[in-house]
Scaffold this motif. Structure first.
Motif, PDB file in Angstrom:
ATOM      1  N   MET A  77       0.841  -1.184   0.000  1.00  0.00           N
ATOM      2  CA  MET A  77       0.000   0.000   0.000  1.00  0.00           C
ATOM      3  C   MET A  77       0.884   1.245   0.000  1.00  0.00           C
ATOM      4  N   LYS A  78       0.500   2.218  -0.820  1.00  0.00           N
ATOM      5  CA  LYS A  78       1.244   3.474  -0.863  1.00  0.00           C
ATOM      6  C   LYS A  78       0.308   4.622  -0.490  1.00  0.00           C
ATOM      7  N   LEU A  79       0.724   5.391   0.529  1.00  0.00           N
ATOM      8  CA  LEU A  79      -0.071   6.502   1.040  1.00  0.00           C
ATOM      9  C   LEU A  79       0.656   7.818   0.830  1.00  0.00           C
ATOM     10  N   ILE A  80      -0.110   8.858   0.546  1.00  0.00           N
ATOM     11  CA  ILE A  80       0.421  10.222   0.515  1.00  0.00           C
ATOM     12  C   ILE A  80      -0.417  11.061   1.457  1.00  0.00           C
ATOM     13  N   THR A  81       0.250  11.791   2.341  1.00  0.00           N
ATOM     14  CA  THR A  81      -0.458  12.590   3.334  1.00  0.00           C
ATOM     15  C   THR A  81       0.365  13.835   3.664  1.00  0.00           C
ATOM     16  N   SER A  82      -0.078  14.572   4.662  1.00  0.00           N
ATOM     17  CA  SER A  82       0.581  15.831   5.016  1.00  0.00           C
ATOM     18  C   SER A  82       1.925  15.585   5.703  1.00  0.00           C
ATOM     19  N   ILE A  83       2.881  16.433   5.381  1.00  0.00           N
ATOM     20  CA  ILE A  83       4.203  16.355   6.001  1.00  0.00           C
ATOM     21  C   ILE A  83       4.136  16.668   7.495  1.00  0.00           C
ATOM     22  N   ASN A  84       3.043  17.265   7.923  1.00  0.00           N
ATOM     23  CA  ASN A  84       2.882  17.612   9.338  1.00  0.00           C
ATOM     24  C   ASN A  84       2.649  16.397  10.226  1.00  0.00           C
ATOM     25  N   TYR A  85       2.411  15.248   9.601  1.00  0.00           N
ATOM     26  CA  TYR A  85       2.064  14.061  10.381  1.00  0.00           C
ATOM     27  C   TYR A  85       3.266  13.182  10.698  1.00  0.00           C
ATOM     28  N   ILE A  86       4.464  13.723  10.513  1.00  0.00           N
ATOM     29  CA  ILE A  86       5.671  13.000  10.911  1.00  0.00           C
ATOM     30  C   ILE A  86       6.557  13.946  11.723  1.00  0.00           C
ATOM     31  N   SER A  87       7.186  13.406  12.752  1.00  0.00           N
ATOM     32  CA  SER A  87       8.065  14.214  13.614  1.00  0.00           C
ATOM     33  C   SER A  87       9.183  13.317  14.152  1.00  0.00           C
ATOM     34  N   ASP A  88      10.087  13.921  14.909  1.00  0.00           N
ATOM     35  CA  ASP A  88      11.190  13.181  15.544  1.00  0.00           C
ATOM     36  C   ASP A  88      11.950  12.317  14.543  1.00  0.00           C
ATOM     37  N   ILE A  89      12.269  12.892  13.396  1.00  0.00           N
ATOM     38  CA  ILE A  89      12.989  12.162  12.356  1.00  0.00           C
ATOM     39  C   ILE A  89      14.444  11.955  12.783  1.00  0.00           C
ATOM     40  N   ASN A  90      14.858  10.706  12.784  1.00  0.00           N
ATOM     41  CA  ASN A  90      16.237  10.371  13.146  1.00  0.00           C
ATOM     42  C   ASN A  90      17.111  10.532  11.899  1.00  0.00           C
ATOM     43  N   SER A  91      17.795  11.638  11.803  1.00  0.00           N
ATOM     44  CA  SER A  91      18.561  11.962  10.599  1.00  0.00           C
ATOM     45  C   SER A  91      19.757  11.030  10.382  1.00  0.00           C
ATOM     46  N   THR A  92      20.083  10.230  11.383  1.00  0.00           N
ATOM     47  CA  THR A  92      21.223   9.312  11.220  1.00  0.00           C
ATOM     48  C   THR A  92      20.842   8.064  10.423  1.00  0.00           C
ATOM     49  N   VAL A  93      19.560   7.775  10.330  1.00  0.00           N
ATOM     50  CA  VAL A  93      19.124   6.600   9.570  1.00  0.00           C
ATOM     51  C   VAL A  93      18.390   6.988   8.286  1.00  0.00           C
ATOM     52  N   PHE A  94      17.953   8.234   8.194  1.00  0.00           N
ATOM     53  CA  PHE A  94      17.311   8.709   6.968  1.00  0.00           C
ATOM     54  C   PHE A  94      18.373   9.262   6.023  1.00  0.00           C
ATOM     55  N   LEU A  95      18.184   9.006   4.738  1.00  0.00           N
ATOM     56  CA  LEU A  95      19.038   9.603   3.717  1.00  0.00           C
ATOM     57  C   LEU A  95      18.506  11.007   3.426  1.00  0.00           C
ATOM     58  N   ALA A  96      19.374  12.006   3.507  1.00  0.00           N
ATOM     59  CA  ALA A  96      18.951  13.393   3.290  1.00  0.00           C
ATOM     60  C   ALA A  96      19.443  13.895   1.942  1.00  0.00           C
ATOM     61  N   SER A  97      18.562  14.604   1.255  1.00  0.00           N
ATOM     62  CA  SER A  97      18.951  15.310   0.031  1.00  0.00           C
ATOM     63  C   SER A  97      18.996  16.798   0.368  1.00  0.00           C
ATOM     64  N   ILE A  98      20.179  17.398   0.251  1.00  0.00           N
ATOM     65  CA  ILE A  98      20.381  18.789   0.688  1.00  0.00           C
ATOM     66  C   ILE A  98      20.896  19.617  -0.485  1.00  0.00           C
ATOM     67  N   LYS A  99      20.317  20.786  -0.646  1.00  0.00           N
ATOM     68  CA  LYS A  99      20.764  21.720  -1.678  1.00  0.00           C
ATOM     69  C   LYS A  99      20.812  23.122  -1.089  1.00  0.00           C
ATOM     70  N   ALA A 100      21.978  23.743  -1.178  1.00  0.00           N
ATOM     71  CA  ALA A 100      22.176  25.096  -0.632  1.00  0.00           C
ATOM     72  C   ALA A 100      21.756  25.145   0.836  1.00  0.00           C
ATOM     73  N   ASP A 101      22.235  24.148   1.578  1.00  0.00           N
ATOM     74  CA  ASP A 101      21.961  24.049   3.018  1.00  0.00           C
ATOM     75  C   ASP A 101      20.478  23.869   3.347  1.00  0.00           C
ATOM     76  N   GLU A 102      19.706  23.499   2.344  1.00  0.00           N
ATOM     77  CA  GLU A 102      18.276  23.285   2.576  1.00  0.00           C
ATOM     78  C   GLU A 102      17.955  21.816   2.308  1.00  0.00           C
ATOM     79  N   VAL A 103      17.259  21.193   3.249  1.00  0.00           N
ATOM     80  CA  VAL A 103      16.868  19.795   3.095  1.00  0.00           C
ATOM     81  C   VAL A 103      15.688  19.711   2.129  1.00  0.00           C
ATOM     82  N   LEU A 104      15.901  18.981   1.034  1.00  0.00           N
ATOM     83  CA  LEU A 104      14.823  18.793   0.061  1.00  0.00           C
ATOM     84  C   LEU A 104      13.906  17.646   0.476  1.00  0.00           C
ATOM     85  N   TYR A 105      14.533  16.574   0.980  1.00  0.00           N
ATOM     86  CA  TYR A 105      13.720  15.464   1.470  1.00  0.00           C
ATOM     87  C   TYR A 105      14.560  14.568   2.362  1.00  0.00           C
ATOM     88  N   TYR A 106      13.870  13.808   3.201  1.00  0.00           N
ATOM     89  CA  TYR A 106      14.450  12.713   3.953  1.00  0.00           C
ATOM     90  C   TYR A 106      13.838  11.416   3.413  1.00  0.00           C
TER      91      TYR A 106
END
Length: 304
Positions: free
Chosen positions: A1-30
């Motif tokens: 199943m694939k769901l799309i919902t609001s970005i507001n419904y996720i918090s406490d992201i552990n950046s050490t296990v998520f792959l981050a895409s960063i451009k000009a010091d701005e996070v595009l996605y985790y």
């Protein structure tokens, strides 16, 4: 199943296990992705302010046999939270999320070989539908050039599939693995892949893709595809000549009761005719029809 919902419904992201895409010091996605012990994708997309969640039924772990439905969907999302890599607002997701891809599945205890034989011999149109080998089963799909019209039904031995090497991690992660393996032994899985929002609405007969509408849908899309692809007329499958066809009509008129068939043949034949000789083709055809019945099955009744 694939769901799309609001970005507001996720918090406490552990950046050490998520792959981050960063451009000009701005996070595009985790992005977080795993294949074992079950498939899971979490994409936190800041460009579109979306949270994307995609997972397989194995995310249910010991409840895997229950499939993802309105009773178990919370277990699916709770198991994501138990990974302690982020925090999902489960109640909000279950109200607002859209389902953009899903598999509709049904597990049935039956003979996979008979299922395969029945479908291969009884396609409604051999130019519009194809049957391909898939491990211990088959893939039934229509021939179309546009993805939104694609229908793909996979039918396979679920018990054997779970015993494969690539499922060892999943089986070992279960506390009730013997019960799960026992449940699926001899089960044939019908798995319809629905990969567009439009098809979800059409096949589930719902007005929009809200997760609650999907989970509460009462339509039977597997039956819809079977009805479209397979034509099953068991009593006439072996009528290969005009004479056979005439014999089939008499058999059918007598409800395949050979005593009634012989009585009808006697009534319609001259007194000098050998009834033994006249009955021989009916007996041979009746045997072929019975043999055919053991090699085919009413799939519609199975999935209804």
């Amino acid at each position: 199943m694939k769901l799309i919902t609001s970005i507001n419904y996720i918090s406490d992201i552990n950046s050490t296990v998520f792959l981050a895409s960063i451009k000009a010091d701005e996070v595009l996605y985790y992005k977080y992705q795993q294949d074992k012990p079950y498939s899971l994708l979490i994409l936190v997309d800041y460009n579109h302010n979306e949270l994307v969640l995609e997972f397989s039924g194995k995310i249910l772990l010991d409840k895997y046999s229950q499939l993802i439905n309105r009773e178990t969907i919370k277990d699916s999302l709770n198991n994501v939270n138990k990974l302690n890599i982020c925090r999902l607002d489960i109640e909000a997701i279950l109200q607002d999320a859209e389902v953009v891809k899903c598999d509709v599945t049904k597990d049935i205890e039956t003979d996979i070989n008979v299922i395969n034989n029945t479908i291969r011999q009884n396609l409604t149109n051999y130019r519009k539908w194809t049957v391909k080998q898939y491990n211990s089963g088959i893939v039934l799909e229509n021939v179309v050039s546009t993805p939104r019209y694609k229908k793909r039904l996979v039918i396979y031995n679920k018990g054997k599939e779970l015993e494969k090497v690539n499922n060892i991690n999943f089986i070992d992660s279960l506390t009730a693995k013997n019960e799960i393996l026992s449940y699926f032994k001899g089960k044939v899985r019908f798995e319809l892949n629905i990969n567009t929002k439009q098809q979800i609405r059409q096949l589930l007969n719902i007005p929009n893709n809200n997760i609650q509408n999907v989970l509460n849908a009462t339509a039977n899309p597997i039956l819809t595809v079977i009805d479209e692809a397979v034509k099953y007329e068991p009593q006439q499958q072996k009528a290969q000549t005009l004479r056979d066809y005439e014999h089939v009509l008499l058999l059918k008129d007598c409800d395949y009761d050979m005593v009634r068939v012989e009585a009808k043949v006697r009534a319609l034949s001259s007194k000098n005719t050998s009834i033994t000789r006249m009955m021989q083709p009916y007996k041979e055809l009746y045997k072929r029809l019975q043999d055919n019945k053991t090699n085919t099955i009413d799939i519609r009744a199975l999935v209804a």
